[in-house]
Write a protein that holds these residues in place. Structure first.
Motif, PDB file in Angstrom:
ATOM      1  N   LYS A   1     -77.637  43.794 -16.809  1.00 33.79           N
ATOM      2  CA  LYS A   1     -78.983  44.075 -17.315  1.00 33.79           C
ATOM      3  C   LYS A   1     -79.770  42.813 -17.665  1.00 33.79           C
ATOM      4  CE  LYS A   1     -77.959  48.680 -18.682  1.00 33.79           C
ATOM      5  NZ  LYS A   1     -78.099  49.773 -19.566  1.00 33.79           N
ATOM      6  N   SER A   2     -79.155  41.653 -17.459  1.00 34.48           N
ATOM      7  CA  SER A   2     -79.812  40.369 -17.717  1.00 34.48           C
ATOM      8  C   SER A   2     -80.793  40.069 -16.589  1.00 34.48           C
ATOM      9  CB  SER A   2     -78.737  39.272 -17.769  1.00 34.48           C
ATOM     10  OG  SER A   2     -79.309  38.000 -17.749  1.00 34.48           O
ATOM     11  N   LEU A   3     -81.763  39.200 -16.876  1.00 32.19           N
ATOM     12  CA  LEU A   3     -82.669  38.746 -15.820  1.00 32.19           C
ATOM     13  C   LEU A   3     -81.909  37.951 -14.765  1.00 32.19           C
ATOM     14  CD1 LEU A   3     -85.755  37.582 -17.917  1.00 32.19           C
ATOM     15  CD2 LEU A   3     -85.575  39.613 -16.469  1.00 32.19           C
ATOM     16  N   THR A   4     -80.819  37.300 -15.169  1.00 38.18           N
ATOM     17  CA  THR A   4     -79.993  36.511 -14.250  1.00 38.18           C
ATOM     18  C   THR A   4     -78.520  36.895 -14.451  1.00 38.18           C
ATOM     19  OG1 THR A   4     -80.045  34.749 -15.899  1.00 38.18           O
ATOM     20  CG2 THR A   4     -81.564  34.531 -14.037  1.00 38.18           C
ATOM     21  N   PRO A   5     -78.104  38.010 -13.867  1.00 34.49           N
ATOM     22  CA  PRO A   5     -76.708  38.442 -14.024  1.00 34.49           C
ATOM     23  C   PRO A   5     -75.739  37.351 -13.559  1.00 34.49           C
ATOM     24  CG  PRO A   5     -78.012  40.174 -12.992  1.00 34.49           C
ATOM     25  CD  PRO A   5     -78.879  38.934 -13.043  1.00 34.49           C
ATOM     26  N   GLY A   6     -74.683  37.149 -14.354  1.00 31.87           N
ATOM     27  CA  GLY A   6     -73.671  36.163 -14.013  1.00 31.87           C
ATOM     28  C   GLY A   6     -73.993  34.738 -14.438  1.00 31.87           C
ATOM     29  N   ARG A   7     -75.211  34.496 -14.934  1.00 35.59           N
ATOM     30  CA  ARG A   7     -75.565  33.132 -15.346  1.00 35.59           C
ATOM     31  C   ARG A   7     -74.691  32.711 -16.517  1.00 35.59           C
ATOM     32  NH1 ARG A   7     -81.509  31.686 -17.255  1.00 35.59           N
ATOM     33  NH2 ARG A   7     -80.871  32.900 -19.040  1.00 35.59           N
ATOM     34  N   ILE A   8     -74.151  31.498 -16.422  1.00 34.97           N
ATOM     35  CA  ILE A   8     -73.242  30.968 -17.443  1.00 34.97           C
ATOM     36  C   ILE A   8     -73.964  29.910 -18.267  1.00 34.97           C
ATOM     37  CG2 ILE A   8     -71.090  29.701 -17.825  1.00 34.97           C
ATOM     38  CD1 ILE A   8     -70.092  30.945 -15.166  1.00 34.97           C
ATOM     39  N   SER A   9     -73.889  30.066 -19.588  1.00 32.62           N
ATOM     40  CA  SER A   9     -74.469  29.085 -20.504  1.00 32.62           C
ATOM     41  C   SER A   9     -73.451  28.740 -21.581  1.00 32.62           C
ATOM     42  CB  SER A   9     -75.735  29.637 -21.173  1.00 32.62           C
ATOM     43  OG  SER A   9     -76.731  29.905 -20.219  1.00 32.62           O
ATOM     44  N   ILE A  10     -73.574  27.519 -22.093  1.00 31.41           N
ATOM     45  CA  ILE A  10     -72.768  27.058 -23.223  1.00 31.41           C
ATOM     46  C   ILE A  10     -73.729  26.886 -24.388  1.00 31.41           C
ATOM     47  CG2 ILE A  10     -71.286  25.199 -24.110  1.00 31.41           C
ATOM     48  CD1 ILE A  10     -70.672  24.552 -21.104  1.00 31.41           C
ATOM     49  N   HIS A  11     -73.392  27.464 -25.543  1.00 29.21           N
ATOM     50  CA  HIS A  11     -74.244  27.391 -26.731  1.00 29.21           C
ATOM     51  C   HIS A  11     -73.517  26.584 -27.801  1.00 29.21           C
ATOM     52  CE1 HIS A  11     -76.607  30.701 -24.985  1.00 29.21           C
ATOM     53  NE2 HIS A  11     -75.430  31.138 -24.591  1.00 29.21           N
ATOM     54  N   LEU A  12     -74.234  25.628 -28.392  1.00 28.72           N
ATOM     55  CA  LEU A  12     -73.666  24.756 -29.414  1.00 28.72           C
ATOM     56  C   LEU A  12     -74.400  24.958 -30.735  1.00 28.72           C
ATOM     57  CD1 LEU A  12     -73.489  21.543 -27.208  1.00 28.72           C
ATOM     58  CD2 LEU A  12     -71.576  23.048 -27.804  1.00 28.72           C
ATOM     59  N   TYR A  13     -73.650  24.954 -31.829  1.00 28.37           N
ATOM     60  CA  TYR A  13     -74.215  25.164 -33.161  1.00 28.37           C
ATOM     61  C   TYR A  13     -73.722  24.075 -34.107  1.00 28.37           C
ATOM     62  CZ  TYR A  13     -75.019  29.661 -31.002  1.00 28.37           C
ATOM     63  OH  TYR A  13     -75.408  30.638 -30.130  1.00 28.37           O
ATOM     64  N   THR A  14     -74.473  23.872 -35.199  1.00 28.67           N
ATOM     65  CA  THR A  14     -74.077  22.848 -36.162  1.00 28.67           C
ATOM     66  C   THR A  14     -72.827  23.247 -36.944  1.00 28.67           C
ATOM     67  OG1 THR A  14     -75.679  23.754 -37.714  1.00 28.67           O
ATOM     68  CG2 THR A  14     -76.362  21.817 -36.438  1.00 28.67           C
ATOM     69  N   ASN A  15     -72.579  24.558 -37.079  1.00 31.75           N
ATOM     70  CA  ASN A  15     -71.377  25.025 -37.768  1.00 31.75           C
ATOM     71  C   ASN A  15     -71.103  26.483 -37.381  1.00 31.75           C
ATOM     72  OD1 ASN A  15     -72.945  26.759 -39.527  1.00 31.75           O
ATOM     73  ND2 ASN A  15     -73.464  24.921 -40.700  1.00 31.75           N
ATOM     74  N   ASN A  16     -69.951  26.992 -37.826  1.00 36.96           N
ATOM     75  CA  ASN A  16     -69.562  28.358 -37.464  1.00 36.96           C
ATOM     76  C   ASN A  16     -70.442  29.422 -38.107  1.00 36.96           C
ATOM     77  OD1 ASN A  16     -67.456  28.068 -35.549  1.00 36.96           O
ATOM     78  ND2 ASN A  16     -66.130  27.309 -37.179  1.00 36.96           N
ATOM     79  N   GLN A  17     -71.038  29.129 -39.270  1.00 35.94           N
ATOM     80  CA  GLN A  17     -71.941  30.095 -39.893  1.00 35.94           C
ATOM     81  C   GLN A  17     -73.181  30.299 -39.016  1.00 35.94           C
ATOM     82  OE1 GLN A  17     -70.551  27.482 -41.554  1.00 35.94           O
ATOM     83  NE2 GLN A  17     -69.193  28.555 -42.964  1.00 35.94           N
ATOM     84  N   ARG A  18     -73.704  29.206 -38.463  1.00 36.87           N
ATOM     85  CA  ARG A  18     -74.872  29.299 -37.558  1.00 36.87           C
ATOM     86  C   ARG A  18     -74.501  30.062 -36.287  1.00 36.87           C
ATOM     87  NH1 ARG A  18     -79.866  27.993 -39.702  1.00 36.87           N
ATOM     88  NH2 ARG A  18     -79.679  26.113 -40.920  1.00 36.87           N
TER      89      ARG A  18
END
Length: 156
Positions: A79-96
């Motif tokens: 249901k995504s605009l780009t099915p199968g697209r892979i992204s890596i998400h980075l955060y400053t800490n685990n709470q974020r």
């Protein structure tokens, strides 16, 4: 942070199984994305590289650095605009990370989308800080060439 992060390693960038799916179970789902722990999917050398590049862009935009330990991989669903697209998400800490992934509260967002270009992958970086109305996009080619203020979709 290393001045010259590794550009390759003995493992592939991402450890994925059939149909580019992780071998691990998703930790969270939305209608458009499935989220997975980076551990066991993103090779250590590749995580070090994308963290160093993301922190370079964070410095340019005066937002806090990330260490790379608060990290998830998302894959676009059917249901995504780009099915199968892979992204890596980075955060400053685990709470974020938890606030963003589980509660969809992401005032400061950093992602790297992997864009296939023939036989290679470009890295499209997206940084935002909604409190400052900041949105920044950068593209890094497979050879490490930087294209600022654009996504990799527009780079040949």
């Amino acid at each position: 942070m290393l001045a010259r992060p590794p550009q390759s390693g003995k493992e592939p960038m991402l450890l994925l199984g059939p149909k580019n799916r992780p071998y691990t179970e998703a930790i969270a789902h939305t209608i458009k994305l499935e989220y997975f722990e980076c551990e066991g999917i993103v090779a250590p050398w590749f995580r070090e590289l994308v963290v160093a590049e993301m922190n370079y862009f964070a410095e340019l935009n005066e937002i806090p650095f990330v260490k790379g330990d608060a990290c998830v991989v998302s894959i676009g669903t059917a249901k995504s605009l780009t099915p199968g697209r892979i992204s890596i998400h980075l955060y400053t800490n685990n709470q974020r990370l938890t606030a963003c992934v589980r509660n969809e509260q992401c005032p400061v967002f950093r992602s790297i989308t992997l864009i296939p270009k023939g036989e290679v992958l470009y890295r499209s970086y997206f940084l935002s800080d909604m409190s400052r109305k900041l949105i920044a996009q950068h593209c890094v080619t497979d050879k490490g060439k930087l294209h600022s203020d654009t996504t990799c979709y527009t780079v040949d």
